[in-house]
Structure formats: C-alpha cells, structure tokens
Design a protein around this motif. Structure first.
Motif, PDB file in Angstrom:
ATOM      1  N   ASP A 262      -3.074 -27.919   8.312  1.00 33.04           N
ATOM      2  CA  ASP A 262      -2.862 -26.555   9.022  1.00 33.04           C
ATOM      3  C   ASP A 262      -2.057 -25.666   7.940  1.00 33.04           C
ATOM      4  N   GLN A 263      -1.089 -26.365   7.548  1.00 36.44           N
ATOM      5  CA  GLN A 263       0.057 -25.591   6.761  1.00 36.44           C
ATOM      6  C   GLN A 263      -0.603 -25.407   5.169  1.00 36.44           C
ATOM      7  N   LEU A 264      -1.419 -26.193   4.753  1.00 35.67           N
ATOM      8  CA  LEU A 264      -2.340 -26.176   3.689  1.00 35.67           C
ATOM      9  C   LEU A 264      -3.139 -24.799   3.636  1.00 35.67           C
ATOM     10  N   LYS A 265      -3.905 -24.859   4.679  1.00 38.42           N
ATOM     11  CA  LYS A 265      -4.789 -23.619   4.968  1.00 38.42           C
ATOM     12  C   LYS A 265      -3.906 -22.263   5.184  1.00 38.42           C
ATOM     13  N   GLN A 266      -2.750 -22.250   5.793  1.00 40.37           N
ATOM     14  CA  GLN A 266      -1.718 -21.220   6.077  1.00 40.37           C
ATOM     15  C   GLN A 266      -1.237 -20.675   4.622  1.00 40.37           C
ATOM     16  N   ASN A 267      -0.594 -21.718   3.924  1.00 42.09           N
ATOM     17  CA  ASN A 267      -0.155 -21.318   2.566  1.00 42.09           C
ATOM     18  C   ASN A 267      -1.129 -20.708   1.670  1.00 42.09           C
ATOM     19  N   SER A 268      -2.448 -21.331   1.864  1.00 38.51           N
ATOM     20  CA  SER A 268      -3.537 -20.624   0.983  1.00 38.51           C
ATOM     21  C   SER A 268      -3.984 -19.153   1.275  1.00 38.51           C
ATOM     22  N   ARG A 269      -3.809 -18.922   2.610  1.00 39.94           N
ATOM     23  CA  ARG A 269      -4.040 -17.465   3.020  1.00 39.94           C
ATOM     24  C   ARG A 269      -3.166 -16.698   2.582  1.00 39.94           C
ATOM     25  N   ARG A 270      -2.006 -17.120   2.656  1.00 38.53           N
ATOM     26  CA  ARG A 270      -0.755 -16.453   2.292  1.00 38.53           C
ATOM     27  C   ARG A 270      -0.743 -16.147   0.866  1.00 38.53           C
ATOM     28  N   TYR A 271      -1.087 -16.879   0.021  1.00 31.88           N
ATOM     29  CA  TYR A 271      -1.196 -16.933  -1.067  1.00 31.88           C
ATOM     30  C   TYR A 271      -2.215 -15.833  -1.792  1.00 31.88           C
ATOM     31  N   ALA A 272      -3.366 -15.861  -1.057  1.00 34.96           N
ATOM     32  CA  ALA A 272      -4.572 -15.025  -1.293  1.00 34.96           C
ATOM     33  C   ALA A 272      -4.004 -13.585  -1.218  1.00 34.96           C
ATOM     34  N   LYS A 273      -3.062 -13.494   0.081  1.00 34.51           N
ATOM     35  CA  LYS A 273      -2.814 -11.923   0.164  1.00 34.51           C
ATOM     36  C   LYS A 273      -1.722 -11.555  -0.837  1.00 34.51           C
ATOM     37  N   ARG A 274      -1.012 -12.582  -1.203  1.00 35.44           N
ATOM     38  CA  ARG A 274       0.079 -12.137  -2.247  1.00 35.44           C
ATOM     39  C   ARG A 274      -0.606 -11.658  -3.557  1.00 35.44           C
ATOM     40  N   GLN A 275      -1.839 -12.810  -4.001  1.00 36.23           N
ATOM     41  CA  GLN A 275      -2.564 -12.444  -5.341  1.00 36.23           C
ATOM     42  C   GLN A 275      -3.187 -10.830  -5.089  1.00 36.23           C
ATOM     43  N   LEU A 276      -3.699 -10.499  -3.984  1.00 33.65           N
ATOM     44  CA  LEU A 276      -4.186  -9.136  -3.950  1.00 33.65           C
ATOM     45  C   LEU A 276      -3.119  -8.141  -4.022  1.00 33.65           C
ATOM     46  N   THR A 277      -1.959  -8.221  -3.411  1.00 37.04           N
ATOM     47  CA  THR A 277      -1.111  -7.412  -3.675  1.00 37.04           C
ATOM     48  C   THR A 277      -0.716  -7.134  -5.275  1.00 37.04           C
ATOM     49  N   TRP A 278      -0.382  -8.287  -5.856  1.00 37.31           N
ATOM     50  CA  TRP A 278      -0.118  -8.465  -7.255  1.00 37.31           C
ATOM     51  C   TRP A 278      -0.964  -7.356  -7.956  1.00 37.31           C
ATOM     52  N   PHE A 279      -2.186  -7.765  -8.025  1.00 35.31           N
ATOM     53  CA  PHE A 279      -3.177  -7.351  -8.922  1.00 35.31           C
ATOM     54  C   PHE A 279      -3.457  -5.835  -8.441  1.00 35.31           C
ATOM     55  N   ARG A 280      -2.996  -5.612  -7.164  1.00 35.69           N
ATOM     56  CA  ARG A 280      -3.477  -3.854  -6.870  1.00 35.69           C
ATOM     57  C   ARG A 280      -2.103  -3.090  -7.529  1.00 35.69           C
ATOM     58  N   ASN A 281      -0.852  -3.666  -7.457  1.00 36.88           N
ATOM     59  CA  ASN A 281       0.250  -3.221  -7.807  1.00 36.88           C
ATOM     60  C   ASN A 281       0.500  -3.016  -9.428  1.00 36.88           C
ATOM     61  N   LYS A 282      -0.167  -4.286 -10.082  1.00 40.01           N
ATOM     62  CA  LYS A 282       0.395  -4.369 -11.548  1.00 40.01           C
ATOM     63  C   LYS A 282      -0.695  -4.054 -12.485  1.00 40.01           C
ATOM     64  N   MET A 283      -1.900  -4.008 -11.972  1.00 43.25           N
ATOM     65  CA  MET A 283      -2.986  -3.726 -13.335  1.00 43.25           C
ATOM     66  C   MET A 283      -3.855  -2.681 -12.800  1.00 43.25           C
ATOM     67  N   ASP A 284      -4.433  -2.175 -13.872  1.00 41.24           N
ATOM     68  CA  ASP A 284      -5.491  -1.176 -13.635  1.00 41.24           C
ATOM     69  C   ASP A 284      -6.823  -1.873 -13.646  1.00 41.24           C
ATOM     70  N   VAL A 285      -7.192  -2.179 -12.231  1.00 43.46           N
ATOM     71  CA  VAL A 285      -8.251  -3.063 -11.929  1.00 43.46           C
ATOM     72  C   VAL A 285      -9.539  -2.298 -11.390  1.00 43.46           C
ATOM     73  N   GLU A 286     -10.889  -2.656 -11.835  1.00 42.59           N
ATOM     74  CA  GLU A 286     -11.996  -2.065 -11.327  1.00 42.59           C
ATOM     75  C   GLU A 286     -12.422  -3.128 -10.247  1.00 42.59           C
ATOM     76  N   TRP A 287     -12.272  -2.666  -8.872  1.00 41.86           N
ATOM     77  CA  TRP A 287     -12.575  -3.438  -7.831  1.00 41.86           C
ATOM     78  C   TRP A 287     -13.916  -3.650  -7.235  1.00 41.86           C
ATOM     79  N   PHE A 288     -14.549  -4.733  -6.954  1.00 45.06           N
ATOM     80  CA  PHE A 288     -15.866  -4.885  -6.501  1.00 45.06           C
ATOM     81  C   PHE A 288     -15.641  -5.845  -5.183  1.00 45.06           C
TER      82      PHE A 288
END
Length: 318
Positions: A262-288
């Motif tokens: 359960d902790q692995l699932k939760q940490n993976s979900r939180r990491y995914a959220k952090r990844q999206l925040t990072w990419f949206r704030n730091k890079m000029d990305v074309e999103w699909f």
C-alpha cells in the motif's frame, strides 16, 4: 553542443506510457533511446524500476541502462556528461537520439545550458558545514536542506555531502534555491529539441500505477529486493528508490506485507504528481493527453505530426 542537432525528449509521470511511445518513435525516425531515469542505471534493479525488457525493446538500442552496481552513487553531473556523449555518438551514426524518462532534474541538466560556476563560493561557510556534519551527521544536514530547498533535497542523497553543502551555499549566497537561481539565468536549449510530454486523467493514471505495482509484485519484486537486502546494501542511493525502500521496511519487520505494498502504491502516486508539477514548471513541453488508451494510433499520428514539424524529419517506416 550543436544547436542544430535534433533531439527528441519524451517525458511524463510513471505508468503513463512513455516506453511504448518511445519504441514507436524510434522505429519511425531511425532512433536510439537513452534512458532518462536515475534508477534504471542500476544492475539487478529491473522489476522495481519498470525497466524496459528485451522483448519490449523490439531491437531498438537502449543506452544508460545497467551501467552501475547498486552500491555506487550516481550524480546529475555524471548523467549530464554520459548523455551528452551518447547524443553525439548516436547522431554520428545518422540516427535520432531519443531521451525517455521521468527524472526531471536529470533531463533538464542535459538539454539546457545551466551555469553554476558564476555563483561564488563561501569558503568559511563551507568549512563550517564540513565540520558540523561530522558532529550532527549526514541525515541532519540533509534535513536542513529539505527545510530551505526541498526540491533540490529530493534529488540529492544525504550521503552526497558535497552537493548538499553546495546547495545550502547557493541559498545562503543568492537568497534563492538552486531552481530559483536557474530560472533567473534564462537558459537556452542546447539542441534542436522536440519536448513531448505525456499526461493522463489523474484517476486513470493512479489506477494504472496501482495495477503496475500489483504486476511488479506478481513478477517477483520481493525476491528482487531480497537479493539486495541479503547483500546488506542499505545506506546507498539506489535503495532510496520507490519500490525498494518500502520492501526494505517489510524485510526489517517494521511493516506488514500489505502495508508495504500500500505504501509503495501511495508513494508511486505521489511521485507521479511531483513529476507532472516539475515538468509543467520547469520545461517548455508540448503536452499530449493519453487518457484514451484505445486510440493509441491516433495519438501516434498527433505526436508524429508535432515531431516532424519541430525537427523537420520524415517517418522512414510508415
């Protein structure tokens, strides 16, 4: 660096479908893939890092996978050096370099021209920290960095004391975190880069992450982690990875198996959220948007249209 050199970068959160897309792009544009994942570099850490399998590669060359032992450290600076070298090697063969991964800071370090050398050093402050860390320990100093610059701290292992001290030094001297300081530099892309980002409706992404964790367990994640645990690998960078630290807690007897998963699932979900925040704030990305997984051919066509326009390349297999 050659600003005319084409480079395709595919980023996005864990479980969004980067591997599948990257193989398709490599086949279309005569490409070779460079892993942009900070943990897939480690040998013997296959299941927990969702490492691409030989079958999934479909004959496409992959680089920067299985290049380190789990006991070894690996820095952003080393990644930057290795990937830029690989980009040149692949380009010299007349092929398209494709970076694929979810470790934002690592990918950012390769494609942008960031300079930290113009931040002066504070020798007295540095020596103070070097002396203090001998008393309070690596973890305590790293905790200080978490308090003033959590973003940098997330990418710097507590045992990498030199980088922890440098990050603290930048905050002291500039009044800015490392990332804030980067933003003031207006960095330029070093390559002619098509930056493709994959995203997905959150509930669906989280369901895919949960399913992936269950598949990892079924494929033998516990045995994989046990192999590292029995080598007494503990205080090293690799074991801090999601998928390993949770199972270590179970093997230590600190949590039940159900709690670990359960902790692995939760940490993976939180990491995914952090990844999206990072990419949206730091890079000029074309999103699909990849939510409609049943319409993959249409998405391939959309992404191909963008890549061909951005890089002025043509599909060689379709």
């Amino acid at each position: 660096m050659d600003s005319n050199q084409n480079l395709l970068v595919i980023i996005g959160p864990t479980a969004v479908g980067k591997t599948k897309l990257s193989i398709e792009m490599a086949k279309r544009y005569n490409g070779e893939i460079i892993s942009g994942d900070s943990m897939q570099i480690y040998r013997g850490m296959d299941i927990g890092t969702a490492k691409v399998t030989k079958d999934e590669m479909e004959g496409i060359p992959h680089h920067l996978i299985d290049i380190k032992e789990p006991a070894e450290n690996f820095s952003v600076a080393e990644f930057q050096l290795l990937v830029r070298k690989k980009i040149n090697e692949i380009a010299q063969k007349g092929k398209l370099p494709i970076i694929v991964g979810g470790t934002g800071l690592y990918i950012q370090s390769v494609i942008y021209d960031y300079q930290f050398s113009d931040v002066p050093g504070d020798e007295v402050f540095r020596q103070e920290l070097e002396e203090r860390v001998k008393v309070i320990g690596n973890e305590a100093l790293h905790q200080e960095l978490i308090e003033v610059d959590p973003e940098s701290a997330a990418h710097i292992h507590p045992n990498n004391v030199r980088r922890v001290i440098r990050a603290l030094e930048i905050v002291k001297l500039t009044g800015k975190t490392m990332q804030e300081y980067q933003r003031t530099q207006l960095p330029e892309l070093l390559y002619n880069t098509a930056l493709v980002g994959l995203t997905m409706e959150r509930e669906m992404l989280y369901n895919r992450i949960n399913t992936r964790v269950e598949l990892m367990v079924a494929e033998g994640l516990l045995d994989e982690v046990k192999g590292l645990y029995q080598q007494d690998l503990r205080d090293c960078q690799s074991i801090q990875a999601i998928g390993y630290k949770e199972i270590y807690a179970y093997l230590d007897g600190r949590v039940t198996w159900s709690e670990a998963v359960d902790q692995l699932k939760q940490n993976s979900r939180r990491y995914a959220k952090r990844q999206l925040t990072w990419f949206r704030n730091k890079m000029d990305v074309e999103w699909f948007e990849m939510t409609d997984v049943n319409n993959f051919p249409k998405k391939i066509a959309e992404i191909s249209h963008y890549v061909e326009g951005k890089l002025q390349v043509k599909s060689n297999t379709y």
